[in-house]
Design an enzyme around this catalytic site. Structure first.
Site, short mmCIF file in Angstrom:
data_model
loop_
_atom_site.label_atom_id
_atom_site.label_comp_id
_atom_site.label_asym_id
_atom_site.label_seq_id
_atom_site.Cartn_x
_atom_site.Cartn_y
_atom_site.Cartn_z
N LYS A 178 -10.20 -13.54 -15.74
CA LYS A 178 -10.61 -13.70 -17.14
C LYS A 178 -10.13 -14.89 -17.82
O LYS A 178 -10.55 -15.69 -18.52
CB LYS A 178 -9.86 -12.46 -17.69
CG LYS A 178 -10.36 -12.53 -19.50
CD LYS A 178 -11.62 -11.69 -19.38
CE LYS A 178 -11.96 -11.31 -20.78
NZ LYS A 178 -13.29 -10.45 -20.77
N HIS A 200 8.15 -7.78 -3.17
CA HIS A 200 7.00 -8.65 -3.70
C HIS A 200 6.94 -9.71 -4.46
O HIS A 200 7.45 -9.74 -5.53
CB HIS A 200 6.28 -7.40 -4.68
CG HIS A 200 5.88 -5.90 -4.17
ND1 HIS A 200 4.64 -5.85 -3.72
CD2 HIS A 200 6.61 -4.90 -3.87
CE1 HIS A 200 4.40 -4.62 -3.42
NE2 HIS A 200 5.56 -4.11 -3.30
N GLU A 256 4.64 -11.53 -5.61
CA GLU A 256 3.67 -11.62 -6.63
C GLU A 256 4.08 -11.25 -8.09
O GLU A 256 3.25 -11.50 -9.02
CB GLU A 256 2.25 -10.97 -6.11
CG GLU A 256 2.05 -9.56 -6.16
CD GLU A 256 2.93 -8.90 -4.96
OE1 GLU A 256 3.49 -9.57 -4.06
OE2 GLU A 256 2.64 -7.54 -4.56
N GLY A 293 0.87 -1.15 -0.17
CA GLY A 293 0.04 -0.08 0.03
C GLY A 293 0.65 1.36 0.05
O GLY A 293 1.99 0.98 0.51
N CYS A 326 5.17 -6.20 1.68
CA CYS A 326 5.64 -4.73 1.57
C CYS A 326 4.74 -3.94 2.89
O CYS A 326 5.45 -4.24 3.98
CB CYS A 326 5.40 -4.16 0.59
SG CYS A 326 6.10 -2.57 0.08
N TYR A 327 3.90 -2.96 2.54
CA TYR A 327 3.28 -2.44 3.48
C TYR A 327 2.68 -3.18 4.34
O TYR A 327 2.71 -3.12 5.75
CB TYR A 327 2.00 -1.54 2.97
CG TYR A 327 1.22 -0.81 3.78
CD1 TYR A 327 1.65 0.73 4.23
CD2 TYR A 327 0.33 -1.15 4.60
CE1 TYR A 327 1.14 1.10 5.33
CE2 TYR A 327 -0.46 -0.54 5.59
CZ TYR A 327 -0.20 0.78 5.99
OH TYR A 327 -0.73 1.45 6.63
N ASP A 349 -16.93 -13.07 -22.02
CA ASP A 349 -17.78 -13.25 -20.63
C ASP A 349 -19.19 -13.53 -21.02
O ASP A 349 -19.72 -14.76 -20.45
CB ASP A 349 -17.73 -12.13 -19.88
CG ASP A 349 -16.29 -11.84 -19.60
OD1 ASP A 349 -15.42 -12.55 -19.74
OD2 ASP A 349 -16.22 -10.71 -19.27
#
Ligand code: XMP
Length: 556
Positions: A412, A211, A213, A97, A124-125, A269
């Site tokens: 997606k 991070h 991710e 964040g 992180c944050y 979709d």
């Protein structure tokens, strides 16, 4: 079917919504009803929760966890602790964040979360918050770290199993953890960051300054898998292949012999949602396809060929050719937002008129997917509300009782997987995004039938050339737009005063930011000469070199 199994199955298809509740919540822009059912979800399947502190990678973390075949959902840090507890998550991940934990009013969370016995990973944050709350020291770092940094990790930690001792990680922080909280062991460091990761094995608390991710962190996927499996003890049983089968069963059970109505656009979709429904309830489903005359070249016919009476599905497909109606409404309108609004509203009117002919239905199908849920502000902390991106909104005058959103839990690429499983052709499943207002926002200024044809023809050529060059898998979105600039040219010996086409091609992972794609000059050259030769009233072609930001992907 036993009660437990039945509930789990119902759960996996997402949610059925009560119309009145949906409308009430739509007024405030907050789809509050989501939470009512979510508590139920967690009792049924192994889940990891991402607690969002305003980080830009909230969805990325959830994607990575799901890649481990563990279901994952994103919640705002404002979510009540009791609610989190009731969900019985297998693990919780705090996102990054933009704030400093030591400032007043910075996002925080109830400290009890660390005492629940549920594993927590702070990123992180999130890592700084955990240390700050548990008695460590966080302050402004003497050296700011940004970019790919070599981190030395303690390979004996469960978080770093099968991770190299020296590994490249993505860092982006101004503050740092000067001192770890009592009871924590430092398990990673860099020359400028003495506490790059910590663990408290007994309390199952972990934190990383970097991070894991993002793909720049070379072994980040392994680290997150380690957290999910080694620390949280997940089994990894959430698989897409059971999704279709279970959804069909659950939809059947819910819909019974009720009537179902679906607006089909031909996009990924709505196509997947429609086919799923048709497999579940067959003839009880009616799909309405509104051709607003702003589709790509031949697209209306292509959609009809796949989903219409001669196609492979039983959708009770109704095509409404409303081209003239839309052109009439758009006549002389130049302002982009006004155009979007007109197209959206007219779409609803046409759909409602068609629905009236069908009479009362029990269910209305919506192709909502998980990023829509997060971006509407319900899931995470994101405040991006792309209201104008949804062409339709909800029809007010359609007589239905409940909404079915069978894809609302899926990202997606997961929707695409479901589509393939349902046997929808590849070219439809892997389609590039196409905005609801269609070519209406790719024609700058007022829209006419002639301009639609110009942009359709130019776009078809551009797409053909990109595909021929084998670039269609590399470039994430590409299309032609018609500028409203006319300029002087010469064709043969004749002076021309004609339109300019702009070619657009972008690479992006999330469509929130994008780079202009570096298309080889010969491809642009070939496309240019074909467009000026083959498309009437075009005498100039330009390539858009602008990224997003500062431009947007679409022109309006
Ligand atoms: P922008 O132009 O905002 O587009 O950079 C980002 C992505 O969103 C798509 N887009 C839309 N999709 N309805 C949609 O369903 C819309 O009104 C709409 N406007 C933009 C755009 O094609 C790109 O992929």
């Amino acid at each position: 079917m036993g009660l437990v199994k039945r509930q789990r199955v119902l759960y996996n298809i997402g949610y059925f919504r009560n119309k009145e509740k949906y409308k009430a919540s739509a007024k405030t822009g907050q789809k509050q009803w989501i939470s009512e059912n979510q508590e139920e979800t967690f009792m049924k399947r192994e889940t990891v929760i991402v607690l969002d502190f305003g980080g830009q990678y909230n969805q990325l973390i959830a994607r990575r966890v799901r890649e481990c075949n563990v279901y994952c959902e994103i919640y705002s840090y404002k979510t009540d602790l009791e609610k989190i507890k009731a969900m019985e998550p297998k693990g919780i991940i705090f996102t990054g964040g933009p704030n400093s934990v030591y400032l007043e009013d910075s996002p925080s969370y109830a400290k009890e979360i660390y005492d629940l016995g549920i594993p927590v990973l702070g990123i992180c944050y999130g890592s700084q918050l955990m240390m700050h709350q548990l008695g460590g020291k966080v302050c402004k770092a003497p050296v700011r770290e940004y970019g790919k940094i070599e981190v030395t990790v303690d390979q004996s930690s469960a978080l770093f199993e099968n991770v190299s001792e020296k590994t490249i990680c993505w860092m982006s922080h101004n503050d740092y953890i000067e001192q770890a909280a009592p009871g924590f062991k430092i398990i990673a460091h860099t020359p400028d960051c003495p506490v790059a990761a910590v663990e408290n094995v007994e309390k199952k608390l972990y934190a990383t300054q970097f991070h894991p991710e993002v793909l720049h962190t070379k072994e980040g996927k392994q680290m997150l898998a380690n957290f999910v499996f080694n620390v949280c003890g997940c089994a990894g049983s959430w698989k897409m292949d059971s999704f279709v089968e279970e959804s069909i069963k659950a939809i059947r059970e819910k819909v019974g012999d009720g009537k179902v109505l679906c607006a089909l656009s031909g996009g990924v979709d709505s196509s997947v949602a429609a086919v799923l429904l048709s497999k579940a309830v067959g003839d009880q489903l009616t799909c309405v396809f509104v051709d607003h005359g702003l589709l790509r070249k031949n697209e209306g016919d292509e959609v009809e060929a796949v989903f219409g009476p001669d196609g492979n599905y039983n959708l009770n497909f109704i095509r409404v050719n409303a081209q003239e109606r839309f052109y009439e409404k758009l006549k002389g309108v130049e302002e982009p937002e006004a155009k979007r609004k007109i197209i959206g509203e007219e779409f609803i009117r046409v759909f409602e008129e068609e629905a009236k002919k069908i009479g009362a239905v029990d269910f209305l199908v919506q192709g909502t997917i998980y990023p829509d849920v997060v971006e509407s502000g319900v899931g995470g902390e994101s405040t991006v509300i792309k209201s104008h991106h949804n062409v339709g909104g909800l029809p007010e005058h359609v007589d239905f009782k409940e909404i079915i959103e069978p894809l609302r839990d899926l990202f997606k690429d997961e929707v695409r997987k479901a589509g393939l499983e349902l046997g929808i052709p590849d070219y439809l499943v892997f389609r590039q995004p196409f905005p609801g207002p269609g070519l209406g926002i790719r024609i700058i200024g007022d829209v006419t039938a002639e301009k639609v044809q110009m942009v359709q023809d130019a776009d078809a050529i551009w797409r053909e050339e990109i595909a021929k060059a084998g670039l269609d898998k590399e470039v994430n979105q590409y299309f032609a737009a018609l500028t409203n600039m006319r300029s002087v040219g010469v064709m043969g010996d004749e002076r021309t005063y004609d339109y300019a086409i702009a070619l657009r091609a972008v690479t992006t992972t999330d469509f929130m930011t994008a780079e202009s794609a570096e298309i080889p000059w010969d491809v642009i050259g070939r496309t240019t000469s074909r467009i000026v030769n083959e498309v009437k009233h075009v005498n100039r072609v330009m390539y858009d070199c602008t990224g997003k930001p500062p431009a947007t992907i679409e022109f309006e």
